[in-house]
Enzyme design. Structure first.
Site, PDB file in Angstrom:
ATOM      1  N   THR A 134       0.807  -1.227   0.000  1.00 48.25           N
ATOM      2  CA  THR A 134       0.000   0.000   0.000  1.00 48.25           C
ATOM      3  C   THR A 134       0.838   1.275   0.000  1.00 48.25           C
ATOM      4  O   THR A 134       1.864   1.345   0.663  1.00 48.25           O
ATOM      5  CB  THR A 134      -0.878   0.009   1.271  1.00 48.25           C
ATOM      6  OG1 THR A 134      -1.639  -1.185   1.283  1.00 48.25           O
ATOM      7  CG2 THR A 134      -1.802   1.206   1.297  1.00 48.25           C
ATOM      8  N   SER A 138      -6.364   1.107  -2.548  1.00 50.65           N
ATOM      9  CA  SER A 138      -7.027  -0.043  -3.161  1.00 50.65           C
ATOM     10  C   SER A 138      -6.487  -0.365  -4.544  1.00 50.65           C
ATOM     11  O   SER A 138      -6.620  -1.481  -5.014  1.00 50.65           O
ATOM     12  CB  SER A 138      -8.525   0.225  -3.272  1.00 50.65           C
ATOM     13  OG  SER A 138      -9.082   0.307  -1.988  1.00 50.65           O
ATOM     14  N   GLY A 180       2.654  -2.865   8.312  1.00 47.76           N
ATOM     15  CA  GLY A 180       2.784  -3.540   9.597  1.00 47.76           C
ATOM     16  C   GLY A 180       4.193  -4.066   9.786  1.00 47.76           C
ATOM     17  O   GLY A 180       4.831  -4.488   8.825  1.00 47.76           O
ATOM     18  N   ARG A 227     -27.681 -11.098  33.801  1.00 47.18           N
ATOM     19  CA  ARG A 227     -28.140  -9.757  34.139  1.00 47.18           C
ATOM     20  C   ARG A 227     -29.659  -9.678  34.084  1.00 47.18           C
ATOM     21  O   ARG A 227     -30.287 -10.095  33.119  1.00 47.18           O
ATOM     22  CB  ARG A 227     -27.536  -8.783  33.133  1.00 47.18           C
ATOM     23  CG  ARG A 227     -28.054  -7.375  33.186  1.00 47.18           C
ATOM     24  CD  ARG A 227     -27.304  -6.562  34.184  1.00 47.18           C
ATOM     25  NE  ARG A 227     -27.618  -5.134  34.068  1.00 47.18           N
ATOM     26  CZ  ARG A 227     -27.114  -4.227  34.878  1.00 47.18           C
ATOM     27  NH1 ARG A 227     -26.291  -4.589  35.841  1.00 47.18           N
ATOM     28  NH2 ARG A 227     -27.422  -2.962  34.747  1.00 47.18           N
ATOM     29  N   GLY A 237     -23.513   0.165  29.391  1.00 48.25           N
ATOM     30  CA  GLY A 237     -22.280   0.811  29.836  1.00 48.25           C
ATOM     31  C   GLY A 237     -21.173  -0.195  30.113  1.00 48.25           C
ATOM     32  O   GLY A 237     -19.991   0.090  29.899  1.00 48.25           O
ATOM     33  N   THR A 250     -11.738  -2.467   5.592  1.00 50.54           N
ATOM     34  CA  THR A 250     -11.074  -1.708   4.521  1.00 50.54           C
ATOM     35  C   THR A 250      -9.648  -2.154   4.238  1.00 50.54           C
ATOM     36  O   THR A 250      -9.032  -1.638   3.320  1.00 50.54           O
ATOM     37  CB  THR A 250     -11.097  -0.189   4.801  1.00 50.54           C
ATOM     38  OG1 THR A 250     -10.569   0.079   6.099  1.00 50.54           O
ATOM     39  CG2 THR A 250     -12.516   0.355   4.729  1.00 50.54           C
ATOM     40  N   GLU A 299      -6.665  -5.315   3.417  1.00 49.78           N
ATOM     41  CA  GLU A 299      -6.655  -6.513   2.559  1.00 49.78           C
ATOM     42  C   GLU A 299      -7.770  -6.411   1.525  1.00 49.78           C
ATOM     43  O   GLU A 299      -8.441  -7.389   1.215  1.00 49.78           O
ATOM     44  CB  GLU A 299      -6.827  -7.794   3.395  1.00 49.78           C
ATOM     45  CG  GLU A 299      -5.668  -8.122   4.296  1.00 49.78           C
ATOM     46  CD  GLU A 299      -4.530  -8.837   3.577  1.00 49.78           C
ATOM     47  OE1 GLU A 299      -3.385  -8.496   3.856  1.00 49.78           O
ATOM     48  OE2 GLU A 299      -4.787  -9.716   2.731  1.00 49.78           O
ATOM     49  N   ASP A 314     -10.569  -3.092   0.162  1.00 54.85           N
ATOM     50  CA  ASP A 314     -11.743  -2.380   0.660  1.00 54.85           C
ATOM     51  C   ASP A 314     -13.000  -3.176   0.293  1.00 54.85           C
ATOM     52  O   ASP A 314     -13.150  -3.627  -0.852  1.00 54.85           O
ATOM     53  CB  ASP A 314     -11.788  -0.997   0.026  1.00 54.85           C
ATOM     54  CG  ASP A 314     -13.005  -0.219   0.451  1.00 54.85           C
ATOM     55  OD1 ASP A 314     -12.887   0.558   1.403  1.00 54.85           O
ATOM     56  OD2 ASP A 314     -14.080  -0.399  -0.158  1.00 54.85           O
TER      57      ASP A 314
END
Lengths: 754, 754
Positions: free
Chosen positions: A272, A278, A311, A443, A527, A548, A550, A552
């Site tokens: 990229t 893209s 990365g 809950r 919450g 988005t 690998e 979009d």
């Protein structure tokens, strides 16, 4: 009130009739079930049978005072409803009948009604005004067996891996400082590499077991520890190592692959660019072969042409850099070149600039960075040359003569990564669902003032409708991704265009599903879901980018649609449309049969739950969208609209087709799978999940089906009701279904899930 | 190709005919526009008129060679298309005609067609195969004027406030450590308090200007700086200060209110408990009046009964604590009591335990915490006693005798906060849209290989469809919230039940809208949207909680629906349904007229763009849902299903009604407002936004409208096409619409927005 005394035979049916009428279980196929049971029931005499059947006419429902009398019979019996027995309503009915005279035998015909109508305690426990022994959880199914079904052949690998995740190094924590976080994640992936997981998908010669399918299943499990760990692992071993494995030669494997798999050599996958996300074919970085020095010169020509979002950029020693390869002045298209980034002391090499991308919405344990090259020289041997090479005499050579085909062949080999991204998204969704549902099973909120206990969140119809279809989808997508990976790994099928296209669509649908799921889970926990300690927040942040990166999603869906249009004969990832257009002319016959109005208004349960109906509906939608799309494009082309613009004008149509095809594919893959399940009980459970998925998805597109006349008003409404009904039917088993995901307890650290 | 020469009169129409046919602008009402223009055009002779009209038959379109000839005429003219002129197509046509002979005058009839059909350069600039001078941005509208329309009477206050936001203290930054972040936010709100903004909504005697409407508009602007600042500001001045203002007596105002408004006294609003989020009436904290000491004893009875998620908990000296008030052994219901938390040195007082809630998905600059009370004694005078008090002789007294009514009166006074939450959500959405759209107006991806420049993201139909309806919605919700606040502040209308119910629904719809919008914006910016520096990530995290705080959206929508069911005569927030049930019987007449099949299939533009159609559709949906809901509930009740359970069974129906009502309300509020706009040009722009909003929302529920037979297939399809069309019509003005939000440039720090 005047009380009517009923004979004992009828008495035992009263709770059933009361439930059936109160709960609107009175469609034709359902009253049929009751009628059959009555007919076969020898404990009833002829009059009793007639009496009971007279209460089954939908157009002439029992009178109000009959209802009130039923209710009185039930509540005055003083019988307690025990939800944990196998057939609570039949058992309750037996006791009600027994309470009024002598002990009465258990009636198997009632049991049959209970099973066939899918009547669940939560449908009726509030109706009776009797004491109820609540049990939120059934044990009709076995979560260990469900997990085993999902794991298939890889159970041992997966279970071993899950045990490893209990080691302290994989403990989850809150990490706010990116640099400290990244150090932790780096240690984690090195640890996994030492255990052999990094090289798992590589050949045995390089420390692996050639097990790409297992790798992708392991990858999903990593999400239970941390998204950053999973992604960093994927970058190092899947993208960087994978680029060498797939794009490199034997010599290059020998030189790099083992060290990549052990994380001894850290690398990145630099594709990229800032200016080109893209559009990979349009990247600007150049790799120019220099005859004089027999080397390749890497260069970033313009301001926005740097590599971005790479990365592992801060930890790496080397990068697989995608660039326009220029040999003797000719651009040979995008190729990958290994470029050393840092020396042994981790000092950046001359000509290279690397910048941290900074804080992100999630995945802050991954060191994404930008990379610039200023006339960086690397040896000719660094060109990953499996598909194209520079010969010793300095000329370019490739066996794939067509540059387009070469480009897509190279890119296609990397499709495994897309399956893994979808898998990671799925893992995140499962984790979110497990947390939200375990919370909802504990809950309580609000109440009927007369009751002592407030209701469980999970017993609210809105809560069921929000979460249970998402659980069903997780099952469908799990099996679908397994299948895709298995096809992708099947070496006997060298042409991967079809599976590549399918994966493009599924990656989009599944990563969007994952995001929606995590959002629902967050909100479903109120919450509490917002607190980092409860894990959903981090998962949301991590999974967000999957839509988005690998590829979009919107771009991928258009690729998938073009694949469908061309019957998977177009090049994957192609920006040109000539092959599509060529095929259109052959495909324009409308194969669709007109829909019979009777079919369009069939609303009985047998039909709505029939896989044939689901398959037909999905197939109809895909075909119809394909046909109308082709017609629209052809019309534009005829009018002289350039093909690029014609495709632009039908963009939203393309996306609809891409989605429709992916849903159809997922459903049929799943139902093929369910046929192979041995346990009849669990097979039926999986079939119910498939039914919920199908009806839920058809409902999403109900406006389209209505427009086409494929379904009529009453069928559309019936589908909506069925979705709600199926949710309540699955409600008692929801805990087993969640535990069936097999998320290790040591990973489920969220306080609200405990 | 054989060339056909056209007379000049016809020549000037060629580009129009080419566009109209290529772009499918050939519905009845549209061909009508063209026919009229031709009829009135004196520059044409009779034959020419006939010739032109013969090309307008949808059932008999011009032949393929006619098309090709038109195209040839256009491209061979060598005229350049200039997008920036006022009427680009009419101007282009004039030039094409002129190019073939002598100079030809500008034709106003062509201009009329261009305006009335809403033809935009992006509809046709690619069709002509001529040079195009691109202009992504029109200047037909004035963003300053749009901003002024939105600001209304409060323009001065708002603009002053925007200037203040340029002070360095309000600079946005990345804050990862919560403690440091909270210090910054605390300084910011103290600064705002010193400037008078904290007390803004209080009476003049306490430093304010009684300007609650202005306050809510300012509140929205704060989101442009930081979500944490807005929320902390709201907690201190709106919730804490507001509870004293609304629930306290004159003496209590004198003692506390001024100091609250200047932030000299920091306080919190302690309502929510761990065990009770949405169910305020069920909170467990007790406030027991002790006769002997003439004091109130605050106590947390059980493990999950602590206050939770209390904003400002770590910085506060005091808290407004909501608790069950017990006087002489009798529970008088929920009341607020001021409880000091810390001494002057910020040391926690005896009996009080406070814990940090820890890291959250967003709003980490807000110090949320948990609070426990262990037999904490406070003076009797600390009971906020505007609606109920403990007299000197130790007995409870309230003018509102009905405890239910008392509870809802107290809670109702706090509804302003709910409007502010929706406003903050809206502010976040506007900011996200501004960033994503400014990015899309610069970023190019892919291209038609023949062109030099790649397309702007904003020119992709998918991109337009994703973002432009969301921009329209922002306008609708802005005006709607203005109106709600104005009604809420209208002291001549003391009965606030209706507006409270309306706000409950709108808060849900708008906060969900805000979340969806930010998600779309994030994805629309790809990886760039994921970087914290680009702001959308933080906004997403901050706005996320708005869907479940100040009332969970699903709970609020059910309240709204119950309000509609009871014609707003039921108590706000009521968990009981008796008043609803009482009213049902009076409401069960079906007022709905049957829909005429002709109406259900009306697809011409005039009809689809007519506000009467939109209003009728929304009203029909609300009424129909109300009627069917009432019928269902009545049926259940008749069968003996307890009312609590009956409402549970129709939960999803209630939610559908709550949403439908809110959408109807927003639309009608907005159209009432547009009628008051002076500038005819801008009024029309606002009307177009309303049309897009209406069609977009009707499309969302198309399956329901189809089921009801309210719209037919062709109308449903036409609606979908109109939504896409309206997006392209608004595309040239999107930059003005975004700038019209008036977000100060100094707040738009996202690198991708610059």
């Amino acid at each position: 009130m005047e009380k009517i005394a009923y004979p004992q035979g009828i008495l035992q049916y009263i709770p059933f009739f009361y439930v059936i009428w109160s709960d609107d279980l009175v469609s034709a196929s359902e009253t049929n079930v009751v009628q059959n049971a009555i007919q076969k029931d020898d404990s009833l005499n002829k009059d009793e049978k007639e009496q009971l059947k007279s209460w089954l006419h939908t157009d002439n429902p029992p009178a109000e005072n009959v209802f009130k009398n039923w209710k009185y019979v039930i509540s005055s019996s003083n019988v307690k409803l025990i939800e944990s027995v196998n057939y609570p309503l039949a058992t309750f009915s037996q006791k009600v009948a027994s309470a009024h005279l002598v002990s009465y035998p258990f009636n198997n015909h009632l049991k049959d009604i209970e099973i066939n109508l899918g009547i669940q305690p939560n449908h009726y426990n509030h109706l009776f005004n009797v004491a109820v022994e609540h049990h939120g959880i059934s044990n009709l199914y076995d979560s260990t067996l469900i997990d085993a079904i999902l794991n298939g052949d890889h159970a041992e690998t997966i279970n071993q891996f899950r045990t490893i995740l209990n080691e302290p190094i994989f403990n989850w924590g809150i990490h706010r400082n990116k640099d400290a976080f990244r150090e932790i994640v780096l240690k984690q992936i090195k640890n996994l590499a030492l255990k052999g997981y990094g090289a798992m998908a590589y050949p045995e010669a390089y420390g692996g077991t050639n097990n790409m399918e297992g790798y992708s299943k392991i990858f999903e499990q990593m999400m239970y520890v941390d998204g950053s760990m999973a992604i960093k692992f994927g970058v190092q071993f899947g993208l960087f190592g994978g680029s060498i494995q797939k794009l490199g030669s034997k010599e290059q494997h020998d030189k790099y692959l083992k060290r990549a798999g052990t994380a001894e050599l850290l690398g990145c996958f630099a594709m990229t660019e800032t200016g080109h996300g893209s559009n990979v074919r349009g990247i600007k970085t150049t790799a120019t072969y220099d005859n004089k020095t027999d080397s390749i010169v890497m260069h970033t020509p313009g301001k926005n042409d740097n590599k971005e979002y790479i990365g592992n950029a801060l930890h790496s020693k080397i990068a697989s850099v995608f660039a326009q390869l220029i040999v003797n002045g000719k651009n040979e298209g995008v190729h990958a070149i290994l470029v050393p980034l840092r020396d042994d002391k981790h000092k950046i090499l001359p000509g290279i600039t690397i910048e941290d991308n900074g804080y992100k919405l999630g995945l802050n344990g991954v060191d994404n960075g930008k990379i610039w090259f200023n006339q960086v020289q690397v040896p000719r041997a660094n060109l990953l040359n499996n598909f194209g090479t520079i010969t010793e005499n300095g000329t370019y050579y490739s066996e794939i003569k067509n540059p387009n085909k070469r480009f897509f062949t190279m890119l296609g080999t990397l499709v495994g990564g897309r399956i893994c991204v979808a898998r990671a998204g799925l893992g995140g969704a499962k984790m979110g669902l497990a947390i939200a549902i375990k919370h909802a099973l504990k809950r309580r909120q609000f109440n009927d003032n007369k009751k002592i206990q407030e209701d469980l969140l999970m017993d609210y119809p809105t809560h069921q409708l929000r979460l249970i279809p998402l659980v069903a989808s997780a099952y469908i997508y799990h099996i679908t991704l397994d299948k895709m990976m298995s096809v992708y790994c099947d070496e006997t099928q060298p042409d991967k265009r079809k599976v590549e296209t399918q994966v493009a669509g599924l990656k989009s649908v599944i990563t969007w599903y994952a995001n929606n799921t995590l959002q629902e889970c967050r909100e479903a926990c109120g919450g509490k879901g917002y607190l980092i300690e409860n894990r959903i927040a981090d998962l949301k942040g991590d999974v967000d980018i999957f839509t988005t990166f690998e590829g979009d999603n919107n771009v991928l869906l258009q690729l998938a649609a073009k694949g469908v249009l061309s019957d998977f004969k177009a090049e994957f990832n192609s920006a040109g449309f000539s092959s599509v257009l060529k095929l259109l002319s052959q495909q324009l016959s409308d194969k669709l049969a007109t829909v019979n109005p009777l079919y369009a208004n069939k609303v009985d349960k047998d039909h709505l739950y029939n896989p044939k109906f689901h398959k037909h509906a999905f197939e109809y939608r895909t075909r119809r969208l394909t046909y109308t799309l082709a017609m629209r494009i052809r019309d534009y082309i005829k009018k002289g609209v350039p093909s690029y613009q014609a495709f632009l004008k039908v963009q939203t149509h393309l996306i609809a087709l891409g989605k429709a095809y992916s849903i159809e594919l997922a459903y049929s893959t799943f139902t093929d799978f369910t046929d192979t399940i041995n346990s009849q009980e669990h097979k039926e459970l999986f079939q119910k999940l498939a039914t919920l998925y199908a009806l839920f998805e058809i409902r999403k597109d109900a406006s389209w089906y209505l427009e086409q006349g494929y379904i009529g008003s009453s069928k559309s409404k019936a589908l909506r009701q069925r979705v709600e009904r199926l949710c309540t039917e699955l409600r008692p088993h929801i805990h087993e279904l969640i535990d069936g995901f097999g998320i290790p307890e040591h990973c489920l650290t969220a306080p609200i899930a405990n």
